[in-house]
Motif scaffolding. Sequence first.
Motif, short mmCIF file in Angstrom:
data_model
loop_
_atom_site.label_atom_id
_atom_site.label_comp_id
_atom_site.label_asym_id
_atom_site.label_seq_id
_atom_site.Cartn_x
_atom_site.Cartn_y
_atom_site.Cartn_z
N GLU A 128 -7.48 -16.03 -51.31
CA GLU A 128 -7.09 -15.82 -49.91
C GLU A 128 -7.48 -17.08 -49.14
O GLU A 128 -8.50 -17.71 -49.47
N PRO A 129 -6.73 -17.43 -48.07
CA PRO A 129 -7.10 -18.61 -47.29
C PRO A 129 -8.57 -18.59 -46.86
O PRO A 129 -9.27 -19.60 -46.97
N ARG A 130 -9.07 -17.42 -46.43
CA ARG A 130 -10.46 -17.42 -45.94
C ARG A 130 -11.45 -17.73 -47.06
O ARG A 130 -12.52 -18.28 -46.83
N GLY A 134 -13.95 -20.81 -46.92
CA GLY A 134 -15.38 -20.53 -47.12
C GLY A 134 -15.95 -21.42 -48.22
O GLY A 134 -17.08 -21.92 -48.11
N GLU A 135 -15.17 -21.67 -49.25
CA GLU A 135 -15.65 -22.52 -50.34
C GLU A 135 -15.87 -23.95 -49.84
O GLU A 135 -16.87 -24.59 -50.18
N ILE A 151 -17.02 -24.69 -38.78
CA ILE A 151 -15.63 -25.06 -38.52
C ILE A 151 -15.31 -24.64 -37.09
O ILE A 151 -15.63 -23.51 -36.70
N ASP A 152 -14.73 -25.55 -36.31
CA ASP A 152 -14.41 -25.24 -34.92
C ASP A 152 -13.07 -24.49 -34.88
O ASP A 152 -12.00 -25.09 -35.01
N ALA A 153 -13.18 -23.17 -34.69
CA ALA A 153 -11.98 -22.33 -34.77
C ALA A 153 -10.96 -22.69 -33.68
O ALA A 153 -9.75 -22.57 -33.89
N ALA A 154 -11.44 -23.17 -32.54
CA ALA A 154 -10.51 -23.52 -31.45
C ALA A 154 -9.66 -24.73 -31.84
O ALA A 154 -8.46 -24.79 -31.53
N VAL A 189 -5.33 -23.19 -44.30
CA VAL A 189 -6.43 -23.81 -45.05
C VAL A 189 -6.61 -25.27 -44.60
O VAL A 189 -7.70 -25.71 -44.25
N TYR A 190 -5.50 -26.01 -44.60
CA TYR A 190 -5.55 -27.44 -44.24
C TYR A 190 -6.16 -27.66 -42.85
O TYR A 190 -7.05 -28.50 -42.66
N PHE A 191 -5.69 -26.88 -41.85
CA PHE A 191 -6.17 -27.08 -40.48
C PHE A 191 -7.65 -26.71 -40.34
O PHE A 191 -8.38 -27.35 -39.58
N HIS A 192 -8.08 -25.69 -41.08
CA HIS A 192 -9.50 -25.34 -41.00
C HIS A 192 -10.38 -26.42 -41.64
O HIS A 192 -11.48 -26.67 -41.17
N PHE A 193 -9.89 -27.04 -42.70
CA PHE A 193 -10.65 -28.17 -43.28
C PHE A 193 -10.79 -29.27 -42.22
O PHE A 193 -11.86 -29.83 -42.02
#
Length: 311
Positions: A128-130, A134-135, A151-154, A189-193
Motif C-alpha cells: 500500500e502507498p502508506r 512508512g518504509e 513528512i510535511d503532509a501539507a 508515494v513520490y510526493f510524500h518522499f
Amino acid sequence: MDLSAIVADIAAEMAEAPDRGKPADYIPALAGIDPHRFGIAIVEADGQCHLAGDAEESFSIQSISKVFALTLALGAVGDQLWRRVGREPSGTAFNSIVQLETESGIPRNPFINAGAIVVADMLLGGYEPREAIGEMLRFVRALAGEDDIVIDAAVAQAEMETGHRNQALAHYMRAFGNLHHPVDRVLGVYFHFCALAMSCRQLALAGRYLMARGVNPGTGRSVVSPQRARRINALMMSCGHYDGSGEFAFRVGLPGKSGVGGGILAIVPGRASIAVWSPGLNARGNSQLGTLALERLVQRTGWSVFDPQAG
Ligand SMILES: NC(=O)CC[C@H](N)C(=O)O
C-alpha cells in the motif's frame, strides 16, 4: 584546518550575498519561504559535526529524497532496476518530458522526476502507498539516527493538487508500460518522499553512508555495498543537478544532489557528508547560494574527488 571557522565564515558571507536566486513557486507550500535563510552542516568521517546559519531548521528536501529512494530500490529489486531507468545525464530540466517519447518511456536517470517516479513505482511493489511511505521514513530516520524526522503532509498535498507535469510524466510512462501501478498511487508515494522535512544537520547525517563506503557510521551496519555507494556517488556527480550537473561538477567537483526546496547534499568520499540549504534557486532549479557556499568550501578545504590527496 578549522572547519568550524570555515563554515561560520561561509555563513557570514552568504548572509551578505546580494543575488540569492528565487524560491520555487510552482509548489505553493514552498513559495513563501524566506530567501534570506541559509544553513550549512558538515559531518566528518570521525563523527565531528560543524554547523552554521540555519543548520537546525527543517526544510523540504524535495529531490534529494531521490538518492534515498534509489538506495532503497536497489536493495529491493537489485540491478534489474536499470532495465527501467537509465544512467545518463539528461541535459534537460528536472521535469522535462521530451526524451520519454523517443526513448520509449525509459527515463534517462533516477534523479530526474520521471526516473524517480519509476523508482517510486518499484518501491510500491505489492504494498500500500502508506507502507512504502512508512518504509522510507523509517529508512531516513535510521540513516540519520534521529526519530523526529517527518513528512510535511501539507507539502505533499499541495503537490498532489498542482503537480500536473508529474501527472503527465507518470501517465506517459504508464502508456509505455514502465509504470506498473496506477498513477495516483505512485505519485502519492513520490510526493510524500519529496515532502520529507529535514534540517541540514539531519541531512548530512543521513548522507554519511555515501562517504563511508556504504556503511552507516552511526550503527556500524552496511546500508549498501561499497560498489553501490560508489555508483550512487557517480550518478550524483553526473546527474544530481539535472542540466546543471556539468556546471556543478566544474565548480564544486563533488557528488551532489539538489532539490527545489533549496537543499543540496554533497559527499566527500572518505571524508565528509555536507548539507547546505538556501531556498533561492538559479535558472536550473538548483540552490543559488547553496552552490556558491559549496564552491567556497571546496576552495578553502581543497576537497575534490578529482584530487583526493588535496585538503
Ligand atoms: N527538483 C525537485 O526537487 C523536484 C521535486 C518536486 N517535488 C517535483 O516533483 O517537481
